[in-house]
Design a protein around this motif. Structure first.
Motif, mmCIF file in Angstrom:
data_model
loop_
_atom_site.group_PDB
_atom_site.id
_atom_site.type_symbol
_atom_site.label_atom_id
_atom_site.label_comp_id
_atom_site.label_asym_id
_atom_site.label_seq_id
_atom_site.Cartn_x
_atom_site.Cartn_y
_atom_site.Cartn_z
ATOM 1 N N GLN A 131 0.827 -1.204 0.000
ATOM 2 C CA GLN A 131 0.000 0.000 0.000
ATOM 3 C C GLN A 131 0.860 1.252 0.000
ATOM 4 O O GLN A 131 0.544 2.241 -0.688
ATOM 5 C CB GLN A 131 -0.922 -0.003 1.212
ATOM 6 N N GLN A 134 2.202 1.718 -3.430
ATOM 7 C CA GLN A 134 1.169 2.257 -4.305
ATOM 8 C C GLN A 134 0.931 3.734 -4.031
ATOM 9 O O GLN A 134 0.776 4.540 -4.951
ATOM 10 C CB GLN A 134 -0.128 1.472 -4.106
ATOM 11 N N ALA A 135 0.867 4.082 -2.723
ATOM 12 C CA ALA A 135 0.651 5.480 -2.377
ATOM 13 C C ALA A 135 1.817 6.342 -2.836
ATOM 14 O O ALA A 135 1.621 7.465 -3.338
ATOM 15 C CB ALA A 135 0.465 5.614 -0.871
ATOM 16 N N ALA A 138 1.530 6.794 -6.472
ATOM 17 C CA ALA A 138 0.464 7.739 -6.778
ATOM 18 C C ALA A 138 0.895 9.166 -6.462
ATOM 19 O O ALA A 138 0.614 10.099 -7.228
ATOM 20 C CB ALA A 138 -0.795 7.383 -5.987
ATOM 21 N N GLN A 139 1.588 9.343 -5.342
ATOM 22 C CA GLN A 139 2.061 10.682 -4.981
ATOM 23 C C GLN A 139 3.093 11.187 -5.988
ATOM 24 O O GLN A 139 3.077 12.366 -6.369
ATOM 25 C CB GLN A 139 2.640 10.649 -3.571
ATOM 26 N N ARG A 191 -10.227 1.593 0.434
ATOM 27 C CA ARG A 191 -9.469 2.664 -0.227
ATOM 28 C C ARG A 191 -8.824 3.584 0.793
ATOM 29 O O ARG A 191 -7.691 4.042 0.593
ATOM 30 C CB ARG A 191 -10.389 3.461 -1.151
ATOM 31 N N TYR A 195 -4.676 4.496 0.988
ATOM 32 C CA TYR A 195 -4.155 5.795 0.548
ATOM 33 C C TYR A 195 -4.191 6.889 1.607
ATOM 34 O O TYR A 195 -3.691 7.989 1.360
ATOM 35 C CB TYR A 195 -4.941 6.278 -0.681
ATOM 36 N N HIS A 200 0.412 7.405 5.263
ATOM 37 C CA HIS A 200 0.313 7.941 3.892
ATOM 38 C C HIS A 200 0.303 9.468 3.960
ATOM 39 O O HIS A 200 -0.741 10.112 3.885
ATOM 40 C CB HIS A 200 -0.950 7.424 3.205
ATOM 41 N N ASN A 221 -5.944 12.339 -4.463
ATOM 42 C CA ASN A 221 -6.384 10.967 -4.748
ATOM 43 C C ASN A 221 -7.858 10.893 -5.149
ATOM 44 O O ASN A 221 -8.593 9.996 -4.745
ATOM 45 C CB ASN A 221 -6.145 10.060 -3.529
#
Length: 272
Positions: A131, A134-135, A138-139, A191, A195, A200, A221
């Motif tokens: 996670q 992934q975060a 994404a960031q 979710r 995130y 996070h 997000n």
């Protein structure tokens, strides 16, 4: 007279002479028919001695029988005691065996629980790592996609943030419970765990920004976050550009936390 006296004497002598032998003969017959007195006395004594001997013999036999019976009872009691002792030892051995088996089962169960716990912890740790990755991706993607702010945009954002700086935050802010509860949009749990939360963090700098109703609003997000509370006066002037923040769900409401001041949560509302 003299003649009569002599005659009487002679008759008496004659009668005595005849009766004496007859009496002696009768007495002899009685003596022969009657056992001697000594023998009569000896016979009861002998019988008594024989009876006494029989009694002693019977008493001796009774004592022997009693002694034999007591020995048998003692042997039986001893045998029973030994049997009971043996049974007790067997029962004790069974109890010890059961206790040992229980301890083994308990130890095995504890080891299994520990293994399951470790497996679960490793799975959770791996999930958190995934996670986080992934975060972070994404960031990083958001940073790469952030448009550069123009001087005018910077001025507008700075003005909006400064207008919502508190002079006395302890008395100015209100939590969601004091506001009557949170009634905005709720992020799905799966979710949110992937995130959002303390693991996070992100920075507001460069995120899509709006001012709605005089309140700052930014997008992260796929969600819009509106500031409902003012921010503390002791935070840096440009904290929204320099400090890492994160969104947490506390006491049935969403709050924005600054990593520099983890004990202060600003009430926020979420929309899509």
């Amino acid at each position: 007279m003299k003649i009569i006296g002599i005659t009487s004497t002679a008759i008496l002598a004659l009668l005595f002479g005849v009766a004496a032998p007859a009496y002696a003969q009768h007495e002899q017959h009685e003596q022969e028919a009657k056992p001697p007195k000594q023998e009569q006395q000896a016979k009861p004594e002998k019988q008594q001695q024989q009876a006494k001997g029989q009694q002693e013999q019977q008493k001796k036999q009774q004592q022997q029988a009693k002694g034999q019976q007591e020995r048998q009872q003692q042997q039986q009691a001893k045998g029973q005691q030994e049997q009971q002792k043996k049974q007790q030892q067997q029962a004790k051995g069974q109890q010890e065996q059961q206790k040992k088996q229980q301890q083994q089962a308990k130890g095995q169960q504890e080891r299994q629980q520990q293994q399951n716990k470790q497996t679960q912890q490793r799975a959770q740790q791996q999930q958190r790592q995934d996670q986080n990755k992934q975060a972070q991706r994404a960031q990083q993607q958001q940073r790469n996609e952030r448009p550069q702010r123009t001087p005018e945009q910077q001025r507008v954002q700075q003005s909006a943030w400064q207008q919502h700086r508190s002079q006395h935050w302890d008395s100015d802010h209100r939590n969601w419970q004091q506001r009557g509860g949170y009634h905005g949009y709720r992020i799905p749990d799966d979710r949110f765990r992937g995130y959002f939360g303390p693991d996070h963090g992100f920075r507001i700098y460069g995120l899509p920004f709006l001012v709605v109703g005089g309140y700052p609003r930014f997008q992260y997000n796929g969600y819009w976050f509106s500031m409902v509370d003012p921010w503390p006066e002791y935070w840096a002037n440009d904290w929204y550009d320099t400090d890492d923040v994160y969104v947490a769900y506390v006491d049935n409401g969403y709050y924005l936390f600054n990593r520099r001041y983890p004990n202060v949560g600003i009430a926020i509302s979420i929309s899509r």
